[in-house]
Design a protein around this motif. Structure first.
Motif: not given
Length: 349
Positions: A133-139, A164-170, A319-328
């Protein structure tokens, strides 16, 4: 017409052969001496199409032709293959380009020097058995997601899709299942609810209706839709110090891979079947070939890493890993095309 004496013709032939041999000597002498001829390569899931150029170059003797004695160790996923290089038990990793960015964020300088894939070839699919019954990533919140190995490119792709659905790896549980028969078993037995993996595994599950694909980077078009641009994938990369100290050896490896890429441009399905080990087919030749046709355009043509692709990879990771800063991140240090360009010129790839 008077024919020249036989002795003269023989003398001419001998002289011509000597001249040819003399001409050949400078090119043999000009071939640079390898700083290291015995090389250990670590790969995560060698049977996957993601690493097909490596297998082709190995099976057809292209590494040997460059004077290399290659030992390839296969691991369950790219993250484990990388650990072998970081730990010193392997010299070079055949793995995902984005690892060079992740490593630089941890102050470890690694550099990619020849590209195998110009698209990640990863598909994210939902188990039709476990989630009918999967409908979206939040499932997927709280669910078990199979990846080749935690921390591998299949894991990174899943993280990006979930973000992209607001889900974190955890918010999910990632389970390492490899890239071959073990991955098929994990999904079919209900051990996982979804899977991010490569071909031929994903096409086999898709064709039998066992997964519903919700995100796909097996084509150039699909890759652009997911990442917003071209995305370099499988490549050979090594510690920057290794590349700098072994330029002739890295050139020889790049030559072998580009030679394999050139062969793949004109190879037919029958040629592939004859060249790869039987175990790669996972017991189903027809589905293996269907998988190959699906990912064929994602194989690099010339081994060159696109500049815009490297920037796409950095943007995606940040975009999803806060430990990676593009400017660094100094993206220019994560790859070099000097070896691939020479190999491309040599083989007219």
């Amino acid at each position: 017409m008077n024919r020249p004496p036989l002795i003269s013709r023989r003398g001419f032939a001998g002289g011509a052969a000597l001249a040819v041999a003399t001409l050949a000597i400078p090119s043999l002498r000009a071939q640079p001496k390898l700083e290291k001829s015995k090389i250990a390569i670590a790969v995560g899931g060698k049977a996957a199409f993601y690493y097909l150029p490596l297998t082709i170059s190995e099976q057809l003797g292209y590494f040997k032709a460059e004077g290399l004695d290659i030992e390839i160790s296969d691991f369950a996923g790219g993250a484990r293959a990388l650990q072998a290089v970081v730990g010193g038990s392997a010299d070079v990793c055949s793995g995902a380009f984005e690892h060079t960015i992740n490593l630089q964020a941890k102050n470890q300088m690694f550099q990619a020097f020849v590209l195998q894939g110009r698209a990640p070839q990863i598909a994210f699919g939902i188990s039709t058995k476990n989630l009918p019954n999967y409908k979206s990533l939040t499932d997927l919140k709280g669910k078990r997601i199979g990846v080749s190995a935690p921390g591998s490119s299949t894991n990174m792709m899943a993280n990006l899709v979930l973000s992209r659905a607001g889900l974190k790896p955890s918010d999910v549980s990632f389970i390492g299942v490899g890239t071959a028969a073990g991955a098929l078993t994990a999904l079919r037995s209900g051990q996982i609810d979804a899977m991010s993996n490569t071909d031929p595994v994903m096409t086999m599950l898709e064709q039998k209706g066992e997964v519903k694909i919700i995100s796909d980077t097996r084509t150039l078009k699909g890759t652009t839709e997911v990442f917003g641009g071209s995305m370099p994938a499988g490549c050979l990369y090594a510690p920057l110090e290794f590349v700098q100290k072994h330029p002739n050896t890295c050139q020889a490896m790049a030559n072998a891979i580009v030679h394999g890429l050139k062969w793949l441009q004109t190879a037919g399905p029958g040629d592939i079947i004859k060249t790869v080990p039987e175990s790669y087919l996972l017991g189903d030749r027809a589905l293996y070939l269907a998988s190959f046709n699906k990912v064929r355009e994602s194989i690099s043509l010339d081994g060159i890493i696109p500049d815009d692709g490297a920037r796409t990879a950095l943007k995606a990771l940040a975009s999803f890993d806060p430990s990676i800063r593009a400017d660094k991140i100094d993206i220019a240090k994560t790859y070099t095309n000097e070896f691939a360009k020479r190999a491309k010129d040599r083989f007219k790839a």
